[in-house]
Design an enzyme around this catalytic site. Sequence first.
Site, PDB file in Angstrom:
ATOM      1  N   ASP A 104       0.566  -1.416   0.450  1.00 34.02           N
ATOM      2  CA  ASP A 104       0.179  -0.136  -0.347  1.00 34.02           C
ATOM      3  C   ASP A 104       0.474   1.352  -0.076  1.00 34.02           C
ATOM      4  O   ASP A 104      -0.222   2.287  -0.260  1.00 34.02           O
ATOM      5  CB  ASP A 104      -1.053   0.114   1.263  1.00 34.02           C
ATOM      6  CG  ASP A 104      -2.107  -1.515   0.428  1.00 34.02           C
ATOM      7  OD1 ASP A 104      -2.329  -1.126  -0.632  1.00 34.02           O
ATOM      8  OD2 ASP A 104      -3.137  -1.595   1.802  1.00 34.02           O
ATOM      9  N   TYR A 143     -10.052  -0.733   1.269  1.00 31.99           N
ATOM     10  CA  TYR A 143     -10.335  -0.800   3.254  1.00 31.99           C
ATOM     11  C   TYR A 143      -9.927   0.548   3.166  1.00 31.99           C
ATOM     12  O   TYR A 143      -8.970   1.291   3.421  1.00 31.99           O
ATOM     13  CB  TYR A 143      -8.273  -1.480   3.296  1.00 31.99           C
ATOM     14  CG  TYR A 143      -9.539  -2.768   3.618  1.00 31.99           C
ATOM     15  CD1 TYR A 143      -9.360  -3.818   2.414  1.00 31.99           C
ATOM     16  CD2 TYR A 143      -8.763  -3.326   4.797  1.00 31.99           C
ATOM     17  CE1 TYR A 143      -9.774  -4.847   3.184  1.00 31.99           C
ATOM     18  CE2 TYR A 143      -9.735  -4.264   5.095  1.00 31.99           C
ATOM     19  CZ  TYR A 143      -9.848  -5.804   4.231  1.00 31.99           C
ATOM     20  OH  TYR A 143     -10.689  -6.724   5.241  1.00 31.99           O
ATOM     21  N   HIS A 179      -6.933 -13.136   2.522  1.00 30.29           N
ATOM     22  CA  HIS A 179      -5.712 -12.518   1.951  1.00 30.29           C
ATOM     23  C   HIS A 179      -4.931 -12.918   3.408  1.00 30.29           C
ATOM     24  O   HIS A 179      -5.800 -12.632   4.408  1.00 30.29           O
ATOM     25  CB  HIS A 179      -5.859 -11.066   0.969  1.00 30.29           C
ATOM     26  CG  HIS A 179      -7.101 -10.717   2.180  1.00 30.29           C
ATOM     27  ND1 HIS A 179      -8.387 -10.919   2.098  1.00 30.29           N
ATOM     28  CD2 HIS A 179      -7.336  -9.343   3.221  1.00 30.29           C
ATOM     29  CE1 HIS A 179      -9.399  -9.832   2.848  1.00 30.29           C
ATOM     30  NE2 HIS A 179      -8.727  -9.575   3.799  1.00 30.29           N
ATOM     31  N   ASP A 233      12.348   2.850  16.520  1.00 35.91           N
ATOM     32  CA  ASP A 233      13.852   3.189  16.523  1.00 35.91           C
ATOM     33  C   ASP A 233      13.928   3.567  18.450  1.00 35.91           C
ATOM     34  O   ASP A 233      13.667   4.283  18.757  1.00 35.91           O
ATOM     35  CB  ASP A 233      14.316   4.008  15.783  1.00 35.91           C
ATOM     36  CG  ASP A 233      15.697   4.862  16.206  1.00 35.91           C
ATOM     37  OD1 ASP A 233      16.389   3.920  16.946  1.00 35.91           O
ATOM     38  OD2 ASP A 233      16.075   5.510  15.894  1.00 35.91           O
ATOM     39  N   GLU A 262      22.521  -9.006  13.890  1.00 31.54           N
ATOM     40  CA  GLU A 262      21.589  -9.290  13.401  1.00 31.54           C
ATOM     41  C   GLU A 262      21.010  -9.703  12.958  1.00 31.54           C
ATOM     42  O   GLU A 262      19.717 -10.173  12.994  1.00 31.54           O
ATOM     43  CB  GLU A 262      22.053  -8.136  12.377  1.00 31.54           C
ATOM     44  CG  GLU A 262      21.994  -6.224  13.290  1.00 31.54           C
ATOM     45  CD  GLU A 262      22.448  -5.771  11.679  1.00 31.54           C
ATOM     46  OE1 GLU A 262      22.960  -6.469  10.104  1.00 31.54           O
ATOM     47  OE2 GLU A 262      22.440  -4.797  11.390  1.00 31.54           O
ATOM     48  N   ASP A 266      23.191   1.485  18.355  1.00 29.72           N
ATOM     49  CA  ASP A 266      22.103   2.041  18.458  1.00 29.72           C
ATOM     50  C   ASP A 266      21.124   1.470  17.396  1.00 29.72           C
ATOM     51  O   ASP A 266      21.159   0.846  16.407  1.00 29.72           O
ATOM     52  CB  ASP A 266      22.654   3.567  17.749  1.00 29.72           C
ATOM     53  CG  ASP A 266      20.937   4.041  17.224  1.00 29.72           C
ATOM     54  OD1 ASP A 266      19.732   3.903  17.915  1.00 29.72           O
ATOM     55  OD2 ASP A 266      21.026   5.329  17.573  1.00 29.72           O
ATOM     56  N   LEU A 267      20.271   0.998  18.151  1.00 30.36           N
ATOM     57  CA  LEU A 267      19.935  -0.203  17.536  1.00 30.36           C
ATOM     58  C   LEU A 267      18.246   0.659  16.798  1.00 30.36           C
ATOM     59  O   LEU A 267      17.562   1.101  17.379  1.00 30.36           O
ATOM     60  CB  LEU A 267      19.464  -1.559  18.449  1.00 30.36           C
ATOM     61  CG  LEU A 267      20.707  -2.162  19.405  1.00 30.36           C
ATOM     62  CD1 LEU A 267      20.260  -3.441  20.374  1.00 30.36           C
ATOM     63  CD2 LEU A 267      21.451  -2.535  18.049  1.00 30.36           C
TER      64      LEU A 267
HETATM   65 CA   LIG Z   1      23.458  -3.882   9.244  1.00 37.61          CA
HETATM   66 CA   LIG Z   2      17.958   3.390  19.014  1.00 39.06          CA
HETATM   67 CU   LIG Z   3      -8.611  -7.884   5.042  1.00 38.41          CU
END
Ligand SMILES: [Ca+2]
Ligand SMILES: [Ca+2]
Ligand SMILES: [Cu+2]
Lengths: 726, 726
Positions: free
Chosen positions: B346, B434, B483, B492, B535, B638-639
């Site tokens: 979308d 929708y 669907h 963050d 990660e 910083d994740l």
């Molecule tokens: Ca990365």
């Molecule tokens: Ca962060």
């Molecule tokens: Cu639906």
Amino acid sequence: GGASRTRDWAHHGAPMFADLTVHEMKAVRSYLHAVEDMRLTSASSETLKKNSILLMELHIPKKHKALNALDRGWARPSRQARVVIQFGDQTKPNITEYIVSPLPTPQSHEVRTYKKPITFESRPMTLTEYNFIIKHLEIITTKAHKLLFETTGGFSFTNCTNRCLTFADVGPRGLGPGERRTWIILQRFVEGFFIHPIGFEVLINHIDLDPEKWTVEKVWYNSMYFNSVEELVDKYESGEVEKVKLPDHDDNDFYSTYIPRGHSNTPTNIHGPKLVEPQGPRYHVDNNFVEYSGWSFSYRVSSSAGIQVFDLRFNGDRIAYEISLQEAIAFYSGDTPAAMQTKYIDAGWMMGISSFELAPGIDCPEIATFVDLHHYFDTDKPVRYKNALCVFEMTTGGPLRRHFDSDFHGGYNFYGGLENTVLVLRTISTVYNYDYIWDFLFYQNGVVEVKVSATGYIHSTFYTPNGLHYGAKVYDYVLGNLHTHLIHYKVDLDIAGQENSFESLNLKMMNFTNPWSPGDFIVQPKLHSTEHKTERSAAFRFGKKFPKYTHFYNPNKKNKWGHKRGYRIQFNSHADSVLPRGWREENGISWSRYPLAVTRHKDHEHTSSSIYTQNNPWEPVVSFEDYIRNNEDIVNQDLVAWVTVGFLHVPHSEDIPNTATPGNAVGFFLRPFNFFDEDPSLSSRSTVIVRPGEDNQPQVQRWTPEVVGHCVTDKPFSYDGFYRKV
Amino acid sequence: GGASRTRDWAHHGAPMFADLTVHEMKAVRSYLHAVEDMRLTSASSETLKKNSILLMELHIPKKHKALNALDRGWARPSRQARVVIQFGDQTKPNITEYIVSPLPTPQSHEVRTYKKPITFESRPMTLTEYNFIIKHLEIITTKAHKLLFETTGGFSFTNCTNRCLTFADVGPRGLGPGERRTWIILQRFVEGFFIHPIGFEVLINHIDLDPEKWTVEKVWYNSMYFNSVEELVDKYESGEVEKVKLPDHDDNDFYSTYIPRGHSNTPTNIHGPKLVEPQGPRYHVDNNFVEYSGWSFSYRVSSSAGIQVFDLRFNGDRIAYEISLQEAIAFYSGDTPAAMQTKYIDAGWMMGISSFELAPGIDCPEIATFVDLHHYFDTDKPVRYKNALCVFEMTTGGPLRRHFDSDFHGGYNFYGGLENTVLVLRTISTVYNYDYIWDFLFYQNGVVEVKVSATGYIHSTFYTPNGLHYGAKVYDYVLGNLHTHLIHYKVDLDIAGQENSFESLNLKMMNFTNPWSPGDFIVQPKLHSTEHKTERSAAFRFGKKFPKYTHFYNPNKKNKWGHKRGYRIQFNSHADSVLPRGWREENGISWSRYPLAVTRHKDHEHTSSSIYTQNNPWEPVVSFEDYIRNNEDIVNQDLVAWVTVGFLHVPHSEDIPNTATPGNAVGFFLRPFNFFDEDPSLSSRSTVIVRPGEDNQPQVQRWTPEVVGHCVTDKPFSYDGFYRKV
Ligand SMILES: [Ca+2]
Ligand SMILES: [Ca+2]
Ligand SMILES: [Cu+2]
Ligand SMILES: [Ca+2]
Ligand SMILES: [Ca+2]
Ligand SMILES: [Cu+2]
């Protein structure tokens, strides 16, 4: 017409499910006290060697008799009481249950049995027994007075004014059947004493009906075990025990209290948003019969387990014969003996009775209808629980349905919307430290949400470094112990009649040649239905993959479009099993093996737990596993769904002073799935439709007054619909 | 003091996140139109061979620069715009993005690139291109006029008044990169046309910038495929095709409309419960800066993806730098070519721009603060979306915390409670059929709930018997296609600073000798923490067991009790993957492989999707998988958490006329986990404490006025607390 007759019969049947009246309770008591063989005496007399009524509550009629009243308008079966009597004044003390009938003028009583005899040791605690426990604690704490006084900075169990100790006891009361010995935690008796353990735990064996013969079996202090209070005291005095010296209690330390502290940038010293009913209520409560939108149902609050809904209908069609709370457990881990032992099974603590007064504006909105409840447990007179149940309608603050139909050119074809309001039926059980908020939510579109939210005090124990494997430190010397909450519900769905079948729906990935581009492939999922034909195949285990949809339907009733009329159960839960299957106490909670299990309805399989499970979980008189062991055929039968929800609770600092409800709610939805021909909320006249009229002026079509009322807004509803270049 | 400086800096920084003003948009347009090389012309001119601005929105500053303003009070970095230009009037047509700065008086523009070039065929659709599609449909439907007229009982695409046809187009537009050919569904143009397919679908190839060269590649009618309209018409006339004759459209058939019908036993022609603020609002909105309880945050609505929150703080402590909606997809199954092809992604349909006017009393309470939004997409002037965002406080109708402290003798030690109110930030995107309701809920106790509720019309296709593998019949000739909705969020979190680590918590069953009963065993779970150091190890796959707790914390910051300050993400979702990993379109939604993935923050990894994914999901310019492919170290960094939620939707009769919200909401909670020293809602003065005073008269301690106000109740708060024998 048929609709109004249906409504009248539902209303006619509702009293079958109403809890015992004060009058009925008194009549049952008089009747039984007149049965000479029983030699019943006052529940409050200070002895355990007595015969007395422990519990009295409504006994629900058999389903087929109730249905005659509900579906044919026949006379209601006579009302009956279930009475639990403790016969302590016998050669062989026992607990016996009776069915007393008819009410309100009893004529007879007959014994009600379980598959197994009720062991006397599995009976719930009474005030009398607690009073003897207190007397023993007085002796114990007097012996250890100096230790306790030094440890706590001046607190004592006796002869105290504002520096008192109190206690908490945990279950189960032993390690196997036939035992009755309890670990007890001492705490400072200040506001919120549950989170003031002082590091002293004691195991009292109170199996004997002569409290003089009770014994102290173990004592735990500062991570050490002792065989007697004397041993502890001796070693404390001789320096063989490291002395704990808790910080002095500071009356200005608000830690465990609700007293506000700290700062907020925005004002909280004024009231926040409130609910009003500018044009009056839109629901009816007639005793235990409630109507709202298309819904009608009866309710009661069982003394053992709590809230129950019966004969739930939408537009006269029964959806469920019964949806009832069965059990709530919290199984703990920890480093102290009481923590390791704690496996609370709350029906044994009279979870249903523990529904105390609800505060308007906090527990329920000010506009709620509050209802008194009456219970009879460990008493000589019925007890009124004022405002212990509430019913209210609320707005969820958003739409049930809405669509903005853009014309993609800065205008719109129409806007349609219906506000999402919901009827809430609520009780709150305070089971000692915890407060469970039990909600049934009835949406306008045929959806029911059953939900429990947890709040109240955490069950905490004395902090030890090893305790960090089992929770978090939440205060000086206080460990919040990890535990799992599991809640069990009985859901006797009757979908378009009593004969139902059950299927699970999953997706199965397909891969086939693209019909419009040969050489390419379509990969897409298709519906894959599995009909579960036996109870075993419909008992889903925790840890196994759960189906996407679980669907109950009437195989012989179709909606307008040819689909089997059905409802599905949708889970909102983070539950998991708490102990290995078959491990000791786990036998008492065999229902907790299954997020969902489906059984054939049996009148005698009316609950999945009992008030005796807490004190004998090892060989429970009611074992859910028995219900599915015979693995009956469940095709086109009267089915019951048994639903387990819950969550793991690792306490953290923000659980102080209390666990808060946001994020701590679990439950399930009952959702129509081709049950109706279209969304039944279409009957609501609260719908608003806006269309651009002449000169693009909005034409509002509505079936409610244009102006809500001066408390909300004097302005009529307005809508523009256009998004314009600027 | 520090608190007020912190607050001032948050306020000072908020404009960095404010969407472009009308003035800024106009300035950017003027600036770019003055760049001669670009040869920009009007977006609305009726040609595809033109250079014009497609999209203009705020370009967020780099995080470290923004933090200088937010954490040090430094000057804000200059504002910048991101502008997407379609260069159709070139030898090699292309899409180029520019960063234009500084605003409001632009001086420069520089190209912004992705890892891959943006293929011209992947651009979003414009009104101009749709107008050419409509012209082609006029030709097609004129050729098939008789067939369509007979099939529909008098409907036609042209020369119609109240018997018109319209169309829906689906994505992606082809089977591989570089294609631009679209399946189009014809529908009766009545209220709710989305659920009026007539059984005619056509595949138009519109890749050429000269619409004269567009072609019809396939036609589908009544389960048969044809290579041209002519072939269909010939075979229809010759009887080689079975003719469908739909029932005549009855203007009194309300099927797809909101018009109420049916009956309810209780009144709905009056207004239900409403929210009021008897003592005024308790929150502040200053442009895009909002304060409530301890919370403060900035918000914006990105034109592509939608609602975003920045610099979310509680009591001045940042919890998250950014929480932003990234993408919403709905992947369908079906039996018709359009149904099989439908994989809506979308952001490519400008989900953010599709935030239309909110209706007071339905979409948001009457008391909400409504805010206008401005967007610039496929236009020559900024467009105002009136009342497209709302902010309000509401009551949830229950307590945030409460406890009834029984004395177990008919009285109580105290009752404490705090009502659960919440601030809601809301937009609703209507992406064609929708309507997604996007909520951020800010609770008084430091909990944030991010939630999406689905409503609006289902995407439906023509019913065929084989279609029942892929959904349910919801009307004559109409199939509701199954669907899966998946929603992606960027979270963050900055927990007590930017340097965070991430762990998952599970339980591990222990078995050891009972320390107070040797020979017996204790079986209990203990906490088992797994630190995820890279990660890859923090990218959880659907279908694999998900941890009980997922915990983000600052390893170097402890709360008062020595625990790492942290927040956890708690899911409320039924999501699952939609396609096999790596299968064609799945490459465009690689984020959907993971309910949760944790990455190192990168300014250039600011979104997980793009407006180009819908029309080129096979080789997307933004691929989330790239963010974790380098498998960076995530310890003390910083994740960013990337969260996927969603649910399987098998349509059923109750989805008519619209999907309803109850049970159709998913999302996640951000919950403090030893972040504070105690529950921060303790700062609320809305707390009420009741204690039994002299003569057991309740003593109410409160910090808000005793009487709420006449619109709610004139009665002061009352509580008894006793449960009495009767
Ligand atoms: Ca990365
Ligand atoms: Ca962060
Ligand atoms: Cu639906
Ligand atoms: Ca059975
Ligand atoms: Ca049933
Ligand atoms: Cu808990």
